[in-house]
Design an enzyme around this catalytic site. Structure first.
Site, mmCIF file in Angstrom:
data_model
loop_
_atom_site.group_PDB
_atom_site.id
_atom_site.type_symbol
_atom_site.label_atom_id
_atom_site.label_comp_id
_atom_site.label_asym_id
_atom_site.label_seq_id
_atom_site.Cartn_x
_atom_site.Cartn_y
_atom_site.Cartn_z
ATOM 1 N N ARG A 90 70.923 13.904 -6.048
ATOM 2 C CA ARG A 90 70.730 12.623 -6.590
ATOM 3 C C ARG A 90 71.112 12.009 -7.915
ATOM 4 N NH1 ARG A 90 65.310 12.549 -3.621
ATOM 5 N NH2 ARG A 90 64.291 10.567 -4.199
ATOM 6 N N ARG A 135 50.672 8.466 -0.317
ATOM 7 C CA ARG A 135 51.633 9.199 -1.155
ATOM 8 C C ARG A 135 51.380 8.426 -2.601
ATOM 9 N NH1 ARG A 135 57.873 10.508 0.365
ATOM 10 N NH2 ARG A 135 58.078 9.952 -1.847
ATOM 11 N N ARG A 146 61.486 4.181 -9.261
ATOM 12 C CA ARG A 146 62.329 4.981 -8.448
ATOM 13 C C ARG A 146 63.406 4.107 -7.968
ATOM 14 N NH1 ARG A 146 57.999 6.033 -4.239
ATOM 15 N NH2 ARG A 146 59.228 7.109 -3.016
HETATM 16 P P1 AMP Z 1 61.521 11.878 -1.972
HETATM 17 O O1 AMP Z 1 60.446 12.235 -1.123
HETATM 18 O O2 AMP Z 1 62.866 12.348 -1.847
HETATM 19 O O3 AMP Z 1 61.469 10.401 -2.320
HETATM 20 O O4 AMP Z 1 61.301 12.408 -3.758
HETATM 21 C C1 AMP Z 1 60.061 12.388 -4.288
HETATM 22 C C2 AMP Z 1 60.300 12.725 -5.832
HETATM 23 O O5 AMP Z 1 60.872 13.893 -6.029
HETATM 24 C C3 AMP Z 1 61.209 11.919 -6.501
HETATM 25 O O6 AMP Z 1 60.718 10.689 -6.981
HETATM 26 C C4 AMP Z 1 61.769 12.790 -7.627
HETATM 27 O O7 AMP Z 1 60.574 12.811 -8.924
HETATM 28 C C5 AMP Z 1 61.550 14.145 -6.986
HETATM 29 N N1 AMP Z 1 62.764 14.608 -6.452
HETATM 30 C C6 AMP Z 1 63.079 14.725 -5.133
HETATM 31 N N2 AMP Z 1 64.692 14.989 -4.894
HETATM 32 C C7 AMP Z 1 64.977 15.024 -6.162
HETATM 33 C C8 AMP Z 1 66.343 15.351 -6.791
HETATM 34 N N3 AMP Z 1 67.125 15.687 -5.993
HETATM 35 N N4 AMP Z 1 66.431 15.472 -8.035
HETATM 36 C C9 AMP Z 1 65.296 15.103 -8.741
HETATM 37 N N5 AMP Z 1 64.329 14.936 -8.555
HETATM 38 C C10 AMP Z 1 63.997 14.850 -6.958
#
Ligand code: AMP
Length: 192
Positions: A90, A135, A146
């Site tokens: 990311r 969530r 985000r």
């Molecule tokens: P997601 O389910 O992919 O939307 O991720 C939910 C949250 O997890 C994000 O908003 C970040 O806080 C954290 N997160 C997930 N993947 C990453 C990543 N590759 N780097 C940093 N934080 C992450």
């Protein structure tokens, strides 16, 4: 050689849904950093507690923490042939760390499908997901953060992978089935 599919797309584009379906279609496991953080949170591990402060605000967990977690996950036996990466990398630092990691384990990225969806469509989808799945980070303010983090930190990776000829755009504003079909086809073409 182990092969990795890196799924790109903004929050709510359908990466998680598609990655889950792809597992069976292409025979590689899904590795979702968001799911890994949520599992740690649920089990109240130290990593989960650290991640929570960032996740609640819609910010990114620091790179070194995230990279160490991914490295550990990819070293597990079910990932021996590769994986579908969902939500990682990311940031540019994470993408560079991934390149390094794959060089060390004789792995390569075969394709980077980018599931493209208009931002307003995404915000609506996430608000609805928040209502259905409950969530914690699917509330409007966190969603906006985000999206901003995505634009600033993650969107530059599209150019990073496009330059290497790995990026393939997928229209994410279709049915789940149609997106899956396009994904499977592009992954098969990349292998051919
Ligand atoms: P997601 O389910 O992919 O939307 O991720 C939910 C949250 O997890 C994000 O908003 C970040 O806080 C954290 N997160 C997930 N993947 C990453 C990543 N590759 N780097 C940093 N934080 C992450």
């Amino acid at each position: 050689m182990a092969t990795y599919v890196v799924l790109m797309g903004a929050p709510g584009a359908g990466k998680g849904t598609q990655a889950k379906l792809l597992q069976e279609a292409i025979g590689l496991p899904q590795v979702s950093t968001g799911d890994l953080f949520r599992a740690n949170l649920k089990n109240q591990t130290e990593l989960g507690q650290l991640a929570q402060t960032y996740m609640d605000k819609g910010e990114l967990v620091p790179d070194h923490v995230t990279v160490a977690m991914v490295q550990d996950r990819l070293s597990q036996p079910d990932c021996a042939k590769g994986a579908i990466l969902d939500g990682f990398p990311r940031t540019t630092a994470q993408a560079e760390a991934l390149d390094q990691l794959l060089a060390n384990i004789d792995g390569e990225i075969s394709i980077v499908p980018y599931i493209k969806v208009d931002e307003e469509v995404l915000v609506q989808r996430l608000i609805n997901r928040g209502k259905i799945e409950g969530r914690a980070d699917d509330n409007e303010q966190t969603i906006r953060t985000r999206m901003q983090v995505y634009q600033e930190e993650t969107a530059p990776l599209l150019a990073y992978y496009r330059k290497r000829g790995l990026l393939v755009e997928i229209n994410g504003e279709q049915s789940v089935e149609a997106v899956q079909q396009d994904l499977v086809q592009s992954i098969r073409e990349a292998k051919a």
